[in-house]
Design an enzyme around this catalytic site. Structure first.
Site, PDB file in Angstrom:
ATOM      1  N   GLU A 144       0.796  -0.989  -0.066  1.00 45.03           N
ATOM      2  CA  GLU A 144       0.155   0.063  -0.103  1.00 45.03           C
ATOM      3  C   GLU A 144       0.721   1.357   0.145  1.00 45.03           C
ATOM      4  O   GLU A 144       0.703   2.185   1.125  1.00 45.03           O
ATOM      5  CB  GLU A 144      -1.034   0.118   1.201  1.00 45.03           C
ATOM      6  CG  GLU A 144      -1.960  -1.187   1.018  1.00 45.03           C
ATOM      7  CD  GLU A 144      -2.885  -1.037   2.188  1.00 45.03           C
ATOM      8  OE1 GLU A 144      -2.787  -0.443   3.477  1.00 45.03           O
ATOM      9  OE2 GLU A 144      -3.959  -1.613   2.113  1.00 45.03           O
ATOM     10  N   GLU A 302      -6.771  -7.880  -0.312  1.00 40.26           N
ATOM     11  CA  GLU A 302      -7.113  -7.952   1.013  1.00 40.26           C
ATOM     12  C   GLU A 302      -8.269  -7.424   1.231  1.00 40.26           C
ATOM     13  O   GLU A 302      -9.109  -6.562   0.646  1.00 40.26           O
ATOM     14  CB  GLU A 302      -6.214  -7.105   1.802  1.00 40.26           C
ATOM     15  CG  GLU A 302      -4.703  -7.327   1.993  1.00 40.26           C
ATOM     16  CD  GLU A 302      -3.881  -6.194   2.955  1.00 40.26           C
ATOM     17  OE1 GLU A 302      -4.600  -5.470   3.591  1.00 40.26           O
ATOM     18  OE2 GLU A 302      -2.806  -6.215   2.618  1.00 40.26           O
TER      19      GLU A 302
HETATM   20  C1  GAL Z   1      -4.320  -2.830   5.219  1.00 41.64           C
HETATM   21  C2  GAL Z   1      -2.993  -3.258   5.282  1.00 41.64           C
HETATM   22  C3  GAL Z   1      -2.570  -4.445   6.135  1.00 41.64           C
HETATM   23  C4  GAL Z   1      -3.580  -4.305   7.513  1.00 41.64           C
HETATM   24  C5  GAL Z   1      -4.879  -4.258   7.188  1.00 41.64           C
HETATM   25  C6  GAL Z   1      -5.786  -4.118   8.291  1.00 41.64           C
HETATM   26  O1  GAL Z   1      -4.392  -1.625   4.708  1.00 41.64           O
HETATM   27  O2  GAL Z   1      -2.312  -3.563   3.866  1.00 41.64           O
HETATM   28  O3  GAL Z   1      -1.468  -5.004   6.243  1.00 41.64           O
HETATM   29  O4  GAL Z   1      -2.973  -3.284   8.158  1.00 41.64           O
HETATM   30  O5  GAL Z   1      -4.888  -2.896   6.550  1.00 41.64           O
HETATM   31  O6  GAL Z   1      -5.683  -3.069   9.148  1.00 41.64           O
END
Ligand code: GAL
Length: 670
Positions: A144, A302
């Site tokens: 990110e 994700e």
């Molecule tokens: C995303 C990030 C993950 C984890 C997730 C939950 O933005 O890529 O590593 O932090 O949020 O908060």
């Protein structure tokens, strides 16, 4: 073919006996993909130049043996504490001049040469070691990208970016002064070292400087990504490389530019609401990802199973029973994966309360059972992988407009760029129409309808593209806040909205922002698209029509009797203008009229409200109809074929239980 199912896997956070349990439970949940190494820098390089790959070797070999493919990440989003001490100058500095230190993640300035060199070295080292590893299906650079910095390294890099844009030396500086309008408040620069990032200052900053700083950071971070990608490509030819784009409500990178540099578009998306707005947001996220991928399949890298740390410090929890429906929301719109952060909930660390596929309470839980059911469903969906979604309508989306409007945009309007775009997207979704997002300067001729919400900054090329679109028979619906400034964020003179004035057949003389909570009645002209009783909010404008037809006028207040909603026929096309924020029913009705003018209708006619219907098309003309019932009532939807999830035949219609889903492999003909 398969849909990728799994998530971030961090075995380095656990002792070895846990790994055997991971193996068994991943098999039970039909996990076929694990994203490894996302934040593992300190385990891979415990001290500068001393590497330890033992655990990663073992993990990749073990996953390969189990038939689980790996998305291998570079860990550069989380430099270890030794890095801070070795390179204190690479720690990021905030706008207010505070230098941050380690203790969290993303503590670096991506413009600092020492950070860039260390990140590049790490990518090259990993690629040399695992470039040919059979488990690695995809490389995932960093995590990110989106961290800006205001330090001296950033200042140097910003200046050199500006010199490329405006020219070096005195001439370049003159161009910059003109572009930023620095005669206002005596801010003219007489030497390049005076030009700095927009650090904390006494009051309002310069809009041109703020916009260029956003553009600069997107490019600088992209250069950092490309450096790592190129190291990987050199050592691992043929294995695709990507990075995960975050889909928040703010914008640090220009996704259009970024997505040209990845081999497959990957996005992270977390629920913004657990109600209907959440379903709409999933569709919006997925349509963005697919559009950035140029219509090709993309990866949901994700999402959260249950509890998510949402924007503004809120914590949301996805209600039980929704994992399948929400996940299908992404797959329906082109995702070839259902991946989560993360496999096993952490015992410690800053995100130990964030949900995971395997909760703290273990596998004997409703949440894990739901994950396993989802895994079984996803396995059945393998045949849809690679198929595509087609759209004939699009909402225009542009990073420059976002940066310029939200940074220093329209004063007096409670107008956030993404809210406006989301609103138009949601209206099309309510109409049952699947749409793309599109850049105003992209190839637009494949669309019949374009919506331009709050497209604040329009370049000359963008204005010309929209003119061509309408002249070619397209229907364009422009909302207030659009076309106001040029590419330097300077006002286009001669009446608003300068870039689109002729196309819209009108001229806006003056703005009349409406105070918070205040609305103004509108009156439609005859049987038109604006329903009786419609009201506007947020904004109103004094419009002179110069060719447009008036569809509705303001019915009270200082603008009583003046045009509010217009339509301008241009050859076979038309350009519509909404000078105020219509209430939802009126907005929907105007969108319905524009859809009719464009000859577009819902994906599946006759679908009850609250039921989402989206098609994916295979290369051979096979189609799959995804049906998601977001209501608490049973629903009947016309469909013919076989439900891939249950193998049950649909001989003319499908019965969906409340909250139910179906994926129909369609048959056509009598
Ligand atoms: C995303 C990030 C993950 C984890 C997730 C939950 O933005 O890529 O590593 O932090 O949020 O908060």
């Amino acid at each position: 073919m398969s849909i990728w199912f799994g998530g971030d896997y961090n075995p380095e956070q656990w002792d070895e006996p846990v790994w055997a349990e991971d193996d068994a439970l991943m098999r039970a949940a039909r996990v076929n993909t694990a994203t490894v190494g996302v934040f593992s820098w300190v385990r891979l390089e415990p001290d500068e130049g001393r590497y330890d790959f033992g655990w990663l070797d073992a993990t990749l070999d073990r996953l390969a043996e189990r038939g689980i493919q790996v998305i291998l990440a570079t860990p550069t989003a989380s430099p270890p504490p030794w890095f801070t001490l070795a390179y204190p100058d690479a720690m990021p500095v905030t706008r207010d001049g505070v230098r941050l230190t380690h203790g969290s993640r993303d503590t670096y300035c991506a413009a600092a040469p020492s950070y860039r060199a260390a990140a590049r070295r790490m990518a090259a080292t990993l690629a040399a070691r695992y470039g040919q590893h059979p488990a690695v299906a995809l490389w995932h650079v960093h995590n990110e990208y989106g961290t800006q910095c205001w330090c001296e390294h950033a200042a140097l890099a910003f200046r050199s970016w500006l010199q490329k844009r405006y020219g070096a030396g005195a001439d370049g500086l003159a161009q910059l002064n003109a572009a930023w309008g620095t005669t206002f408040w005596s801010q003219c620069y007489s030497a390049w070292p005076q030009v700095v990032p927009p650090r904390a200052t006494q009051w309002r900053g310069n809009p041109g400087q703020l916009l260029d700083f956003c553009r600069f950071w997107s490019d600088e971070l992209l250069a950092a990504y490309c450096e790592q990608r190129d190291e990987i490509r050199a050592a691992a030819p043929g294995v695709p490389v990507t990075t995960n784009v975050m889909l928040p409500d703010y914008q640090v990178i220009d996704p259009w530019a970024w997505c040209r540099e990845v081999d497959v578009v990957a996005v992270d998306h977390y629920l913004s609401s657990t109600g209907p707005a959440g379903h709409a947001d999933i569709a919006f996220a997925a349509d963005r990802a697919r559009s950035w991928a140029g219509g090709r399949p993309w990866l949901l890298m994700e999402q959260a199973t249950r509890l998510v740390y949402a924007a503004g410090g809120r914590v949301l929890s996805r209600p039980p029973g929704r994992m399948l429906r929400d996940s299908l929301g992404y797959v329906a719109r082109g995702s070839d994966s259902v991946l989560f952060f993360q496999w096993r909930a952490s015992r410690a660390g800053a995100e130990m309360w964030h949900s995971a596929m395997l909760p703290h309470a273990g596998p004997d839980t409703a949440a894990f059972r739901e994950v396993a059911e989802l895994g079984a469903a996803v396995q059945r969906l393998g045949e849809v992988a690679g198929s595509r979604v087609t759209a004939r309508a699009a909402v225009l989306l542009d990073a420059d407009s976002w940066w310029a409007l939200d940074g220093q945009g329209l004063r007096g309007a409670d107008l956030r760029y993404l809210d406006a775009v989301r609103r138009d997207h949601a209206a099309l979704r309510r109409a049952g129409v699947v749409c793309d997002v599109a850049h105003p300067e992209a190839a637009l001729s494949g669309y019949r309808l374009l919506l331009a919400p709050a497209l604040y900054l329009v370049t000359d090329a963008g204005a010309e593209a929209l003119r061509r679109f309408v002249a070619g028979g397209g229907v364009l619906v422009v909302s207030f806040g659009s076309g106001l400034v040029d590419q330097a964020a300077q006002v286009r003179l001669g009446g608003y909205p300068g870039a689109l004035r002729d196309l819209l057949g009108l001229r806006v003389e003056e703005f009349f922002p409406l105070p918070d909570g205040e609305t103004v009645p509108l009156s439609g002209r005859g049987p038109g698209p604006v329903p009786p009783g419609a009201r506007g909010a947020t904004w109103s404008e004094l419009i002179d029509v110069t060719g447009a037809e008036v569809l509705a006028s303001y019915a009270a207040g200082p603008l009583a009797g003046h045009p509010a909603i217009t339509r301008h026929e241009v050859g076979p096309g038309s350009a519509w203008y909404l000078s105020t924020e219509l209430d939802d029913p009126a907005h929907d009705q105007v969108i319905a009229a524009a859809l009719a003018a464009a000859g577009l209708g819902p994906e599946v006619p006759g679908v009850p409200p609250g039921v989402e219907a989206v098609r994916r098309w295979g290369a051979g003309g096979q189609s799959w109809l995804f049906l998601l019932n977001h209501t608490a009532e049973p629903a009947t939807v016309p469909a013919r074929g076989v439900d891939v999830l249950t193998s049950v035949e649909a001989a003319g219609c499908v019965q969906l239980p409340p909250g139910g889903v179906a994926v129909i492999r369609e048959v056509r003909g009598p």
